[in-house]
Design a protein around this motif. Sequence first.
Motif, PDB file in Angstrom:
ATOM      1  N   TYR A   1      43.216  40.247  30.995  1.00  0.00           N
ATOM      2  CA  TYR A   1      44.439  39.462  32.232  1.00  0.00           C
ATOM      3  C   TYR A   1      43.713  38.845  33.692  1.00  0.00           C
ATOM      4  N   ASN A   2      42.393  38.308  33.003  1.00  0.00           N
ATOM      5  CA  ASN A   2      41.475  37.685  34.159  1.00  0.00           C
ATOM      6  C   ASN A   2      41.331  38.882  35.036  1.00  0.00           C
ATOM      7  N   ALA A   3      41.400  40.228  35.037  1.00  0.00           N
ATOM      8  CA  ALA A   3      41.692  40.835  36.156  1.00  0.00           C
ATOM      9  C   ALA A   3      40.209  40.644  37.527  1.00  0.00           C
ATOM     10  N   THR A   4      39.474  39.796  36.933  1.00  0.00           N
ATOM     11  CA  THR A   4      37.721  40.143  37.696  1.00  0.00           C
ATOM     12  C   THR A   4      37.806  38.572  38.326  1.00  0.00           C
ATOM     13  N   TYR A   5      39.004  37.717  37.732  1.00  0.00           N
ATOM     14  CA  TYR A   5      38.828  36.838  38.978  1.00  0.00           C
ATOM     15  C   TYR A   5      39.340  37.083  40.493  1.00  0.00           C
ATOM     16  N   PRO A   6      39.123  36.319  41.393  1.00  0.00           N
ATOM     17  CA  PRO A   6      39.683  36.389  42.747  1.00  0.00           C
ATOM     18  C   PRO A   6      40.493  34.601  43.045  1.00  0.00           C
ATOM     19  N   TYR A   7      41.828  35.682  42.897  1.00  0.00           N
ATOM     20  CA  TYR A   7      42.915  34.547  42.969  1.00  0.00           C
ATOM     21  C   TYR A   7      43.293  34.297  44.705  1.00  0.00           C
ATOM     22  N   TYR A   8      43.628  33.344  45.162  1.00  0.00           N
ATOM     23  CA  TYR A   8      43.899  32.746  45.950  1.00  0.00           C
ATOM     24  C   TYR A   8      45.469  34.062  46.520  1.00  0.00           C
ATOM     25  N   SER A   9      46.181  34.236  45.536  1.00  0.00           N
ATOM     26  CA  SER A   9      47.643  34.242  45.950  1.00  0.00           C
ATOM     27  C   SER A   9      47.552  36.366  45.592  1.00  0.00           C
TER      28      SER A   9
ATOM     29  N   VAL B   1      37.844  33.782  52.437  1.00  0.00           N
ATOM     30  CA  VAL B   1      37.533  35.220  51.625  1.00  0.00           C
ATOM     31  C   VAL B   1      36.797  35.400  50.589  1.00  0.00           C
ATOM     32  N   TYR B   2      38.366  34.711  49.915  1.00  0.00           N
ATOM     33  CA  TYR B   2      37.508  35.234  48.256  1.00  0.00           C
ATOM     34  C   TYR B   2      37.287  33.484  47.992  1.00  0.00           C
ATOM     35  N   LYS B   3      36.454  33.890  47.452  1.00  0.00           N
ATOM     36  CA  LYS B   3      35.893  32.516  46.823  1.00  0.00           C
ATOM     37  C   LYS B   3      35.515  32.480  44.836  1.00  0.00           C
ATOM     38  N   PRO B   4      36.437  31.918  44.561  1.00  0.00           N
ATOM     39  CA  PRO B   4      36.632  31.728  42.919  1.00  0.00           C
ATOM     40  C   PRO B   4      35.115  30.504  42.176  1.00  0.00           C
TER      41      PRO B   4
ATOM     42  N   ILE C   1      33.870  38.621  56.319  1.00  0.00           N
ATOM     43  CA  ILE C   1      33.440  39.152  54.612  1.00  0.00           C
ATOM     44  C   ILE C   1      33.891  38.390  53.235  1.00  0.00           C
ATOM     45  N   VAL C   2      33.007  38.013  52.333  1.00  0.00           N
ATOM     46  CA  VAL C   2      33.468  37.189  51.092  1.00  0.00           C
ATOM     47  C   VAL C   2      33.900  37.893  49.718  1.00  0.00           C
ATOM     48  N   THR C   3      34.479  38.093  49.109  1.00  0.00           N
ATOM     49  CA  THR C   3      34.318  38.623  47.693  1.00  0.00           C
ATOM     50  C   THR C   3      34.316  37.433  46.622  1.00  0.00           C
ATOM     51  N   PRO C   4      33.538  37.017  46.275  1.00  0.00           N
ATOM     52  CA  PRO C   4      33.680  35.972  44.420  1.00  0.00           C
ATOM     53  C   PRO C   4      33.790  37.112  43.802  1.00  0.00           C
ATOM     54  N   PHE C   5      34.450  38.354  43.317  1.00  0.00           N
ATOM     55  CA  PHE C   5      34.726  39.059  42.319  1.00  0.00           C
ATOM     56  C   PHE C   5      35.947  40.033  42.695  1.00  0.00           C
ATOM     57  N   SER C   6      36.738  40.438  41.693  1.00  0.00           N
ATOM     58  CA  SER C   6      37.603  41.604  41.926  1.00  0.00           C
ATOM     59  C   SER C   6      38.005  42.426  40.341  1.00  0.00           C
ATOM     60  N   MET C   7      37.783  43.863  41.679  1.00  0.00           N
ATOM     61  CA  MET C   7      36.479  44.873  40.080  1.00  0.00           C
ATOM     62  C   MET C   7      37.604  45.437  39.624  1.00  0.00           C
TER      63      MET C   7
ATOM     64  N   LYS D   1      40.739  46.529  44.000  1.00  0.00           N
ATOM     65  CA  LYS D   1      39.368  46.414  44.380  1.00  0.00           C
ATOM     66  C   LYS D   1      38.723  45.518  44.359  1.00  0.00           C
ATOM     67  N   VAL D   2      37.086  44.434  45.435  1.00  0.00           N
ATOM     68  CA  VAL D   2      37.271  43.825  45.547  1.00  0.00           C
ATOM     69  C   VAL D   2      36.284  44.110  45.691  1.00  0.00           C
ATOM     70  N   PHE D   3      34.756  43.202  45.066  1.00  0.00           N
ATOM     71  CA  PHE D   3      32.995  43.597  45.483  1.00  0.00           C
ATOM     72  C   PHE D   3      33.232  43.134  46.749  1.00  0.00           C
ATOM     73  N   GLY D   4      32.865  43.270  47.398  1.00  0.00           N
ATOM     74  CA  GLY D   4      32.743  42.746  49.273  1.00  0.00           C
ATOM     75  C   GLY D   4      31.265  42.193  49.364  1.00  0.00           C
ATOM     76  N   MET D   5      31.131  41.108  49.650  1.00  0.00           N
ATOM     77  CA  MET D   5      29.420  40.976  50.981  1.00  0.00           C
ATOM     78  C   MET D   5      29.531  40.235  52.298  1.00  0.00           C
ATOM     79  N   THR D   6      28.884  39.862  52.838  1.00  0.00           N
ATOM     80  CA  THR D   6      29.114  39.142  53.823  1.00  0.00           C
ATOM     81  C   THR D   6      28.754  38.023  53.313  1.00  0.00           C
ATOM     82  N   LYS D   7      29.673  36.726  54.438  1.00  0.00           N
ATOM     83  CA  LYS D   7      29.344  35.126  54.424  1.00  0.00           C
ATOM     84  C   LYS D   7      28.416  35.115  54.223  1.00  0.00           C
TER      85      LYS D   7
END
Length: 455
Positions: free
Chosen positions: A349-357, A388-391, A109-115, A264-270
């Motif tokens: 605060y860039n809340a929607t960006y999927p940070y690796y950290s 998993v995180y897809k910026p 499962i990957v996420t391109p968006f942090s909610m 939370k994040v928005f999750g989808m299958t790779k």
Amino acid sequence: MCRRSIFRIFLVTVFFTFISTSLSVHAEIGEPEKDELTFGFIKLTDMAPIAIAYENGYFEDEGLYVTIEAQANWKVLLDGVIDGKLDGAHMLAGQPLAATIGFGTKAHIVTPFSMDLNGNGITVSNEIWKKMKAHIPMEGGKPVHPIKADYLKPVVDEFKQKGEPFKMGMVFPVSTHNYELRYWLAAGGIHPGYYAPHKGDTAGTIDADALLSVTPPPQMPSTLEAGTIYGYCVGEPWNQQAVFKGIGVPVITDYEIWKNNPEKVFGMTKEFTEKYPNTTVRVVKALIRAAKWLDENDNANRPAAVKILSQSNYVGADYEVIANSMTGTFEYEKGDKRAVPDFNVFFRYNATYPYYSDAIWYLTQMRRWGQISEPKSDEWYVETAKDVYKPGIYATAAQELIAEGLMKANEFPNFATESGFKPEQTEFIDNISFDGSKPNAYLEKFDIGLKDETL
């Protein structure tokens, strides 16, 4: 040729230039490969970006026709994404990570968006609050915040001396709520227990002073009222619901445990993101617009958002209960209402960006409590985060919105230089700082928690 005719020609030229430009922008990502989609969510206020993207027509602007369905619990939701019944979902940030590394259900499962950022709280029963309050410093007749677990420890010790288990609820083993509750307890010297999946032990109660178990969010207040648990960590509106029902007291928000923590994040299958790349980018575009709408003009749209979320097909709680936190306040003990403007952050605060950290922090907590059984190298943490995180998907969506004039470049990270790692974060309740590039050094800082050992 008369001036009016020249002006008409000018307008026509401008119009066709605009249309041509718009079409070329859209052509960069192409039409959606799949335009009829179903998304899942749990009845929590932080599902708001999905509801707003739907209600404000942002999905339709992207040529997407979306159905939104509430799910019974987080496992049902995850299974729905894995088996394809759901094309994507509002997910616990730990779910894509745990599934990808094979803790519980195995799936990429990957996420391109942090909610969102923040949004959770820890509530205790009236009985426990009364016992805790005897140890809490007061000022002006009100408790001094933040309220640490240090003040709960004498209560837990009392239970232990009597041979009675001290039970608390969280929403899922890989939820932010589980890790935040554990973090808060451990910072106060209360051991929340270890997992040992390599031994078949997934209860998470080895060596525990407080026993944590799973309760679905909407059932938290009734479970507390029944005395099955003495406290819980959950998202809104289920902390404020305890206040309105007079059955419990929220003692701390996650903002006070870790300022501006990812939620939370928005999750989808790779597989979905690779098979339908245009659709994926368009989904992210719509969600980014919704997140901005929720935060813009100092949260001016929040009352309208609360009205939408209070509908039974979304969160389904009373307007007043949802508004208590969504509009920038939080009520602790009944009548003790305090301003918490960043309790829910959806875009600032860039809340929607999927940070690796952000991903790495969750992985460190999985390791700290034994969900990851063996020590891992720093490189493993980084590579897993990148799996998993897809910026990159996020950046494509953001750049499209900028090109279309719907967003400004300064509303996003600088994609040319962004590493995916936030600067070292220091604002934790225990004053232990977190550097996502040094996960093992971070784990070494804790008095309670696994480091190099295997249970």
